[in-house]
Design a protein around this motif. Structure first.
Motif, PDB file in Angstrom:
ATOM      1  N   ALA A   1       2.033   0.352  -3.225  1.00  0.00           N
ATOM      2  CA  ALA A   1       0.977   1.364  -3.091  1.00  0.00           C
ATOM      3  C   ALA A   1      -0.354   0.772  -3.561  1.00  0.00           C
TER       4      ALA A   1
ATOM      5  N   LYS B   1      -1.124  -2.485  -3.841  1.00  0.00           N
ATOM      6  CA  LYS B   1      -1.554  -3.628  -3.022  1.00  0.00           C
ATOM      7  C   LYS B   1      -2.164  -3.182  -1.693  1.00  0.00           C
TER       8      LYS B   1
ATOM      9  N   ASP C   1       0.168   7.107  -1.265  1.00  0.00           N
ATOM     10  CA  ASP C   1      -1.118   6.420  -1.403  1.00  0.00           C
ATOM     11  C   ASP C   1      -2.061   6.804  -0.277  1.00  0.00           C
TER      12      ASP C   1
ATOM     13  N   HIS D   1      10.814  -8.205   6.783  1.00  0.00           N
ATOM     14  CA  HIS D   1       9.903  -7.596   7.748  1.00  0.00           C
ATOM     15  C   HIS D   1       8.540  -7.357   7.107  1.00  0.00           C
TER      16      HIS D   1
ATOM     17  N   VAL E   1       4.394  -6.081   8.186  1.00  0.00           N
ATOM     18  CA  VAL E   1       3.569  -5.519   9.258  1.00  0.00           C
ATOM     19  C   VAL E   1       2.433  -6.494   9.550  1.00  0.00           C
TER      20      VAL E   1
ATOM     21  N   THR F   1       6.133 -11.148   0.936  1.00  0.00           N
ATOM     22  CA  THR F   1       7.314 -11.826   1.468  1.00  0.00           C
ATOM     23  C   THR F   1       8.166 -10.927   2.361  1.00  0.00           C
TER      24      THR F   1
ATOM     25  N   LEU G   1      10.829  -4.032  -0.139  1.00  0.00           N
ATOM     26  CA  LEU G   1      11.352  -2.746   0.329  1.00  0.00           C
ATOM     27  C   LEU G   1      12.839  -2.802   0.664  1.00  0.00           C
TER      28      LEU G   1
END
Ligand code: ADP
Length: 272
Positions: free
Chosen positions: A164, A166, A190, A208, A210, A221, A225
Motif C-alpha cells: 500500500a 509503495k 489505499d 506476477h 503489473v 519481485t 502477494l
C-alpha cells in the motif's frame, strides 16, 4: 456374450484410466517436492556469500570514510543497497520453502488481532507521514477468539501495508479489522496507482508483476502477494482484491474465528 465382453472391456478401460491418473498425480507431487527442495537449496547457497559480502561492506561504511572520494562512497552505498535487495529476495524465497515445511509445524495461538494489527500498522506511521500521506487505523476488538500463527499474521499485515505504501504516492492508507460472519476481516485500503481490471485475476500468482504504463517503475519481485495468499490459506482463510486503476486498491483478508477448522494438534489454547 457381446454384452459381457463390452462390460469387461469398459471396466478394464476404467481401471487403466484410474491407474494412469494416479501415476500422473504421483509424478506431479514428486516434481513439486523436488522444486521446493531446489528453491530451498539455492536460497541457502545464495544467502551465505551474500551475508559474507554485506558484513564487511557495512563495517566499511560505518567506519571512517574520509579517505574515500564522494564517488567511491556512493558506489559502495549502491552495492550495499543492491546486496540488501538480493538478500530480501532470497529470504522471501526461503519463506516459501519454510511454508512447505511449516505446514506441519504452524502453531495457532489465541492472538489479540486488534492490538497486534494496530501495532504493526503503527510501525509504518512515520514513513507514511514523512511521505506526506495519512494513515488511518481502526482495528476493533473481536468477540470470538482468533487463533493465528503470530509470525504468519505479521507477514500478512506487513506485506499488504508495504505494498500500500509503495504503490501510493498521495492520499490515505487505511487499515481496519472487524468481526464479520464469525470471521476476522482485515482490510488494507489505499488511494494509490490501482490495478487494471485485466490484471486482477493474476495478482496472487508467484512472480506476477503489473506492467506500469507511463514512466514510473517500482522495484519488486512479484513474490509478496503470493506468499501472503499461502499464509492466509494455512489459516483456512481467503484473500481478495478490489481495485480501480488510478484510484486505489483494497485487499481483504478473512480468517475464520475459533479453532474448529485448524488441526487440533497445532492449536494452543493459551497465549504464549
Ligand atoms: P512486488 O511488489 O515485489 O512486485 P507483490 O507480489 O507484493 O510483488 O505484488 C505484485 C504486483 O501487484 C506488484 O508488482 C504491483 O504491480 C501489484 N500491487 C500489489 N499491491 C498493490 C497495491 N496496493 N496497489 C497497486 N498495485 C499493487
Amino acid at each position: 456374450f457381446q454384452l459381457i465382453a463390452d462390460q469387461l472391456g469398459s471396466s478394464l478401460a476404467n481401471v487403466y484410466a484410474y491407474e494412469e491418473a494416479r501415476r500422473r498425480a504421483e509424478a506431479l507431487i514428486e516434481i513439486d517436492r523436488a522444486k521446493t527442495a531446489f528453491f530451498n537449496n539455492i536460497s541457502h547457497e545464495f544467502r551465505t556469500p551474500l551475508t559474507l559480502m554485506l558484513g564487511p561492506l557495512e563495517e566499511l561504511l560505518a567506519g571512517d570514510t574520509s579517505a574515500f572520494s564522494t564517488k567511491q562512497r556512493a558506489d559502495l552505498e549502491i552495492t550495499q543497497r543492491n546486496a540488501n535487495r538480493l538478500l530480501k529476495l532470497v529470504n522471501t524465497l526461503l519463506d516459501f520453502s519454510r511454508i512447505e515445511a511449516k505446514k506441519a509445524h504452524a502453531q495457532y495461538f489465541p492472538v489479540d488481532l486488534a492490538n497486534v494489527t494496530t501495532d504493526l500498522a503503527g510501525s509504518f506511521r512515520s514513513a507514511i507521514e514523512h511521505a506526506g500521506m495519512e494513515l488511518e487505523v481502526d482495528c476493533r476488538p473481536l468477540q470470538e477468539t482468533a487463533y493465528v500463527d503470530r509470525d504468519m499474521w505479521e507477514k500478512i499485515v506487513l506485506n499488504l501495508l508495504s505494498n500500500a505504501f509503495k504503490y501510493t504516492l498521495k492520499g490515505t492508507i487505511s487499515v481496519s479489522l472487524r468481526e464479520e460472519d464469525n470471521k476476522a476481516v482485515l482490510r488494507v485500503k489505499d488511494t494509490g496507482i490501482g490495478i487494471p481490471a485485466e490484471e486482477l485475476p493474476h495478482m496472487f500468482e508467484r512472480f506476477h508483476r503489473v506492467k506500469q504504463s507511463g514512466g514510473r517503475s517500482f522495484e519488486g519481485t512479484g513474490i509478496g502477494l503470493s506468499l501472503v495468499k499461502e499464509l492466509v490459506l494455512l489459516h483456512e482463510g481467503t484473500i481478495t482484491v478490489e481495485s480501480e486503476a488510478g484510484k486505489g486498491s483494497t485487499f481483504t483478508v478473512s480468517i475464520p474465528l475459533g479453532a474448529d477448522h485448524l488441526p487440533a494438534a497445532q492449536v494452543s489454547m493459551y497465549d504464549n
